[in-house]
Structure formats: C-alpha cells, structure tokens
Design a protein around this motif. Structure first.
Motif, PDB file in Angstrom:
ATOM      1  N   TYR A  14      39.881 -19.860  34.173  1.00 21.77           N
ATOM      2  CA  TYR A  14      41.166 -20.447  34.555  1.00 21.77           C
ATOM      3  C   TYR A  14      41.358 -20.388  36.068  1.00 21.77           C
ATOM      4  O   TYR A  14      41.896 -21.318  36.674  1.00 21.77           O
ATOM      5  CB  TYR A  14      42.320 -19.732  33.852  1.00 21.77           C
ATOM      6  N   GLU A  15      40.932 -19.310  36.670  1.00 19.86           N
ATOM      7  CA  GLU A  15      41.018 -19.224  38.129  1.00 19.86           C
ATOM      8  C   GLU A  15      40.124 -20.282  38.779  1.00 19.86           C
ATOM      9  O   GLU A  15      40.537 -20.987  39.712  1.00 19.86           O
ATOM     10  CB  GLU A  15      40.626 -17.834  38.607  1.00 19.86           C
ATOM     11  N   ALA A  16      38.902 -20.408  38.276  1.00 21.67           N
ATOM     12  CA  ALA A  16      37.974 -21.394  38.833  1.00 21.67           C
ATOM     13  C   ALA A  16      38.500 -22.817  38.677  1.00 21.67           C
ATOM     14  O   ALA A  16      38.250 -23.682  39.523  1.00 21.67           O
ATOM     15  CB  ALA A  16      36.611 -21.261  38.155  1.00 21.67           C
ATOM     16  N   ALA A  17      39.248 -23.079  37.596  1.00 16.93           N
ATOM     17  CA  ALA A  17      39.790 -24.420  37.347  1.00 16.93           C
ATOM     18  C   ALA A  17      41.044 -24.704  38.152  1.00 16.93           C
ATOM     19  O   ALA A  17      41.556 -25.824  38.128  1.00 16.93           O
ATOM     20  CB  ALA A  17      40.085 -24.586  35.853  1.00 16.93           C
ATOM     21  N   GLY A  18      41.577 -23.694  38.865  1.00 15.79           N
ATOM     22  CA  GLY A  18      42.792 -23.903  39.641  1.00 15.79           C
ATOM     23  C   GLY A  18      44.054 -23.660  38.858  1.00 15.79           C
ATOM     24  O   GLY A  18      45.154 -23.894  39.373  1.00 15.79           O
ATOM     25  N   ILE A  19      43.935 -23.195  37.624  1.00 17.88           N
ATOM     26  CA  ILE A  19      45.114 -22.890  36.812  1.00 17.88           C
ATOM     27  C   ILE A  19      45.826 -21.667  37.357  1.00 17.88           C
ATOM     28  O   ILE A  19      47.056 -21.583  37.334  1.00 17.88           O
ATOM     29  CB  ILE A  19      44.685 -22.678  35.344  1.00 17.88           C
ATOM     30  N   LEU A  20      45.069 -20.721  37.859  1.00 12.21           N
ATOM     31  CA  LEU A  20      45.602 -19.521  38.504  1.00 12.21           C
ATOM     32  C   LEU A  20      45.364 -19.621  40.003  1.00 12.21           C
ATOM     33  O   LEU A  20      44.366 -20.200  40.445  1.00 12.21           O
ATOM     34  CB  LEU A  20      44.912 -18.266  37.972  1.00 12.21           C
ATOM     35  N   PRO A  21      46.246 -19.028  40.797  1.00 10.36           N
ATOM     36  CA  PRO A  21      45.933 -18.921  42.225  1.00 10.36           C
ATOM     37  C   PRO A  21      44.685 -18.066  42.414  1.00 10.36           C
ATOM     38  O   PRO A  21      44.286 -17.313  41.515  1.00 10.36           O
ATOM     39  CB  PRO A  21      47.174 -18.216  42.804  1.00 10.36           C
ATOM     40  N   ALA A  22      44.097 -18.178  43.558  1.00  9.41           N
ATOM     41  CA  ALA A  22      42.901 -17.371  43.843  1.00  9.41           C
ATOM     42  C   ALA A  22      43.245 -15.891  43.770  1.00  9.41           C
ATOM     43  O   ALA A  22      44.304 -15.454  44.228  1.00  9.41           O
ATOM     44  CB  ALA A  22      42.358 -17.711  45.221  1.00  9.41           C
ATOM     45  N   ALA A  23      42.361 -15.129  43.160  1.00  6.65           N
ATOM     46  CA  ALA A  23      42.572 -13.687  43.028  1.00  6.65           C
ATOM     47  C   ALA A  23      42.387 -12.994  44.367  1.00  6.65           C
ATOM     48  O   ALA A  23      41.670 -13.476  45.250  1.00  6.65           O
ATOM     49  CB  ALA A  23      41.593 -13.110  42.012  1.00  6.65           C
ATOM     50  N   GLY A  24      43.070 -11.839  44.487  1.00  2.00           N
ATOM     51  CA  GLY A  24      42.782 -10.982  45.624  1.00  2.00           C
ATOM     52  C   GLY A  24      41.466 -10.261  45.381  1.00  2.00           C
ATOM     53  O   GLY A  24      40.890 -10.324  44.290  1.00  2.00           O
ATOM     54  N   ARG A  25      40.977  -9.589  46.398  1.00  2.00           N
ATOM     55  CA  ARG A  25      39.723  -8.854  46.280  1.00  2.00           C
ATOM     56  C   ARG A  25      39.899  -7.442  46.822  1.00  2.00           C
ATOM     57  O   ARG A  25      40.581  -7.229  47.842  1.00  2.00           O
ATOM     58  CB  ARG A  25      38.607  -9.553  47.061  1.00  2.00           C
ATOM     59  N   THR A  26      39.296  -6.507  46.149  1.00  3.98           N
ATOM     60  CA  THR A  26      39.261  -5.140  46.649  1.00  3.98           C
ATOM     61  C   THR A  26      38.206  -5.053  47.749  1.00  3.98           C
ATOM     62  O   THR A  26      37.401  -5.979  47.925  1.00  3.98           O
ATOM     63  CB  THR A  26      38.900  -4.159  45.523  1.00  3.98           C
ATOM     64  N   PRO A  27      38.202  -3.942  48.504  1.00  2.00           N
ATOM     65  CA  PRO A  27      37.139  -3.781  49.516  1.00  2.00           C
ATOM     66  C   PRO A  27      35.730  -3.878  48.938  1.00  2.00           C
ATOM     67  O   PRO A  27      34.779  -4.218  49.656  1.00  2.00           O
ATOM     68  CB  PRO A  27      37.418  -2.379  50.082  1.00  2.00           C
TER      69      PRO A  27
END
Length: 249
Positions: A30-43
C-alpha cells in the motif's frame, strides 16, 4: 477497524498491519502504491509509521467497498500527492456511476412492467411461424442500433439463449418479433446492471416458461440491496477520508 493513535505514536509495520487485520507485506504494498504516505525510517533503515498512516489506511479500507479497489487507490494517491481536487473528481464520478446504476435498475423495472404475458414454452416452443414479416418485426442491424450495441452482441445473446429470432424463409436473415425485442431490452438492462449472460439466460427462460415476471423479483431485490450497500459504504468512506484530510491539515 484500526486503533486510534496519538500523534506521538510510532508504529512498526507489524503494528500497523495487525491493527487492520493485514499482513506487513500488504502494508508495504500500500505504501508503494501511494495509498499511504512514505514511511519514516529509523537510523538503521527500518520503516516507522504514525497515526497519519493509520488514518490513511483506515480511509482506504473504508473507501474500497463503495468505490472499488482501483478507484480507492487513485483517490488516496491523489490525496497523498496533494491533488485533492483529483480525488474529489474521482469520488464525484463514483457517485455519478451509482446514480446511473440506479437509473438502470429503474429502467429494468420499467422494461419488466412493459413485458406482457408470455406464452409458456414447451419442448417445441422454439419454432415460430415463418412469415416473412409482421408490423412489429425488425432485423439485427436496426435492433442493435436501437439498443446501442453491436450486432455481434445480439448474436452472442442468441447463442446464450437470451433471444430467439426466427429466420426469414426467403433471405435467411434473423427476424426479431415483439417478444424478441422485449427479451433483448431486458437482457441489455440486466447486462448494464452487472449480470452475466449465464445468470440472465435462466431468468429469461423462467419468465417465458412461467408466463410472468416473478422469477426476476429476487434478482431485483438483490440489486436494490447491493446499490444501498454501496451508497452506505460511500458515506462511511467519505467520513474516514474527511478524518484523514483533517489529520493531514
């Protein structure tokens, strides 16, 4: 469906997935399809999600039953790309399609009311008088044009048993009498309503055999229920999308 989260919450993919009864792979898709905003990332490069992602997922899952997966995806992608007007246009188009489907159902019901008593058919009822023409007879081209379909469609309906034209004894052309035209109109409306040929054929056969329209009453009630369910699903989807839009700010 999902948990209500505070803005300070940080979620692992598994947390977001479990909150909505999904797999972590589905969330990533869903993230890859643009349904979700881009995720944050940990260090360390791991994805993290927030209440905003939870709201997006809630909105998407609520939109699907009323708009379908493809349109719901396009709506969410437009919102996340900051082009809300495109999302609203897609929603308007879905509502217009629902309204058109309601008009189609009404047209089917009118077509059914127009169907007069049909003589019950026995084993040899497929044969008809071979008179070359009658006042209400028509041929495949004019009938197809009247219905807004191709002649090939009428030939496919004939193979499926939806219409039973006789053949002109001199030319061999298909001749559609008044009953054939009514059956074709009914088939056309039911096709627009989403019914398959294999679903329509037995309904029309039952109408012919019974000499009445009772066999279609169940199908029409089901059709009404499906339209009402879509309408309610659209309302629910709109509420969740509005909540997501407020959360985005």
């Amino acid at each position: 469906m999902g948990r209500n989260l505070q803005s300070s919450d940080r979620l692992r993919p598994v947390d977001l997935a479990r909150g909505h009864g999904l797999s972590t792979q589905a969330v990533r898709n869903y993230e890859a399809a643009g349904i979700l905003p881009a995720a944050g990332r940990t260090p360390h490069g791991y994805r993290t999600y927030t209440s905003l992602h939870d709201g997006a997922l809630r909105a998407f899952l609520a939109l699907v039953p009323g708009h379908g997966h493809r349109t719901a995806t396009s709506i969410m992608r437009a919102v996340n790309q900051g082009t809300s007007d495109d999302a609203f246009r897609l929603i308007d188009e879905s509502h217009a399609q629902l309204a058109d489907d309601r008009r189609t159902l009404q047209a089917v019901e009118r077509a059914l009311r127009d169907l007069g008593p049909i003589t019950a058919s026995g084993p040899g009822a497929g044969s008809r008088p071979t008179a070359a023409s009658r006042p209400d007879d028509t041929f495949i081209g004019p009938l197809a044009g009247k219905l807004g379909i191709r002649p090939a469609t009428l030939r496919a309906w004939e193979r499926a048993g939806l219409v039973r034209p006789r053949r002109d004894p001199r030319t061999g052309y298909r001749v559609y009498d008044e009953a054939d035209v009514r059956d074709a109109r009914l088939a056309h409306q039911l096709r627009r309503g989403g019914y398959l040929l294999e679903q329509i054929a037995p309904l029309i056969a039952q109408v012919r055999a019974a000499g009445g329209l009772e066999p279609l009453e169940t199908a029409l009630r089901d059709w009404h229920r499906r339209l009402s369910a879509r309408a309610r699903a659209m309302l629910n989807g709109a509420a969740e999308l509005e909540a997501y839009l407020r959360r985005r700010g």
